[in-house]
Design an enzyme around this catalytic site. Structure first.
Site, PDB file in Angstrom:
ATOM      1  CB  CYS A  50       5.032   2.187   7.764  1.00 19.69           C
ATOM      2  SG  CYS A  50       4.411   3.879   6.895  1.00 19.69           S
ATOM      3  CG  LEU A  51       6.595   1.267   1.710  1.00 19.13           C
ATOM      4  CD1 LEU A  51       5.910   1.353   0.326  1.00 19.13           C
ATOM      5  CD2 LEU A  51       7.876   0.142   1.680  1.00 19.13           C
ATOM      6  CD  GLN A 100       3.173   5.859   2.730  1.00 19.40           C
ATOM      7  OE1 GLN A 100       2.364   5.044   2.357  1.00 19.40           O
ATOM      8  NE2 GLN A 100       4.219   5.176   3.292  1.00 19.40           N
ATOM      9  CG  HIS A 127      -0.517   1.222   7.464  1.00 20.54           C
ATOM     10  ND1 HIS A 127       0.435   0.620   8.065  1.00 20.54           N
ATOM     11  CD2 HIS A 127       0.256   2.065   6.451  1.00 20.54           C
ATOM     12  CE1 HIS A 127       1.496   1.448   7.876  1.00 20.54           C
ATOM     13  NE2 HIS A 127       1.394   2.091   6.756  1.00 20.54           N
ATOM     14  CD  GLU A 128      -1.065   2.329   2.778  1.00 19.13           C
ATOM     15  OE1 GLU A 128      -0.933   3.417   2.557  1.00 19.13           O
ATOM     16  OE2 GLU A 128      -0.240   1.445   2.888  1.00 19.13           O
ATOM     17  N   GLY A 131       0.867  -1.179  -0.062  1.00 18.20           N
ATOM     18  CA  GLY A 131       0.099  -0.042   0.053  1.00 18.20           C
ATOM     19  C   GLY A 131       0.925   1.357  -0.083  1.00 18.20           C
ATOM     20  CG  HIS A 186       0.187   6.883   5.451  1.00 25.41           C
ATOM     21  ND1 HIS A 186       1.180   7.207   5.951  1.00 25.41           N
ATOM     22  CD2 HIS A 186       0.352   5.535   5.292  1.00 25.41           C
ATOM     23  CE1 HIS A 186       2.141   6.274   6.216  1.00 25.41           C
ATOM     24  NE2 HIS A 186       1.458   5.028   5.621  1.00 25.41           N
TER      25      HIS A 186
HETATM   26 ZN    ZN Z   1       2.675   3.511   5.865  1.00 24.52          ZN
END
Ligand code: ZN
Length: 188
Positions: A99-100, A51, A141-142, A46, A145
């Site tokens: 998480c990226l 991000q 999670h997304e 995701g 963000h």
């Molecule tokens: Zn994330």
């Protein structure tokens, strides 16, 4: 299409409530295509607008479940309804999330088992998905963000101290940092 740099925790875009998408144009389609390419290069399941430094309410996801079903799409201006979040200690194996924007780290936290996502895609076509388990986790999670919340903001205190230490040690937690999928070696 292009791979975009992924912002690292501390960057303003990651800690700001994102604005609704109002213009559905070619620029938005390019952004979505670039986000899919960036997510694939990372790789991740995701990726949300903030991000990649775009403070807009959209995310992309790409995940294959245990039965081999591919869940792939773009959620713009999403809404999310959740079942109650379980209480008690999260499981380090089953509940660990990454998480990226905090690359290379994983910590456990509880998420609602069920989530109903409604959104439109890049063509403004509405859709609805009722998700269970890991897909429900990805959506939560997304979605977070888009409200400027990282999963580490939701950790129990024991893990909270640990991640704070990691962020300090890596020199993260300050604005303006990013990494480039396919170029930067995050394990170094
Ligand atoms: Zn994330």
């Amino acid at each position: 299409m292009a791979v975009l740099p992924i912002r690292i925790t501390g960057d303003d875009a990651l800690h700001t409530v994102a604005e609704p998408v109002e213009t559905f144009d070619a620029e938005l389609k390019t952004l979505v295509a670039d986000m899919f390419e960036t997510m694939a290069a990372a790789p991740g399941v995701g990726l949300a607008g903030p991000q990649v430094g775009v403070s807009k309410r959209l995310f992309v996801y790409n995940w294959t479940d245990e039965t081999g079903t591919l869940w792939r799409g773009t959620a713009i201006n999403p809404e999310l309804w959740l079942s109650p979040t379980p209480v008690g200690e999260p499981d380090e194996d089953d509940d660990s999330e990454g998480c990226l924007s905090i690359p290379g780290e994983r910590y456990p936290l509880h998420r609602a088992q069920r989530a109903r996502l409604t959104a439109v895609d890049e063509n403004q076509k509405p859709f609805e998905i009722t998700a269970d388990g890991w897909l429900a986790r990805i959506f939560q999670h997304e979605y977070d963000h888009l409200d400027g919340i990282l999963y580490v903001d939701r950790l129990d205190s024991a893990y909270d101290k640990s991640i704070a230490k990691v962020i300090r040690k890596k020199g993260w937690g300050v604005p303006g940092q990013s990494w480039m999928p396919g170029e930067d070696d995050l394990e170094a």
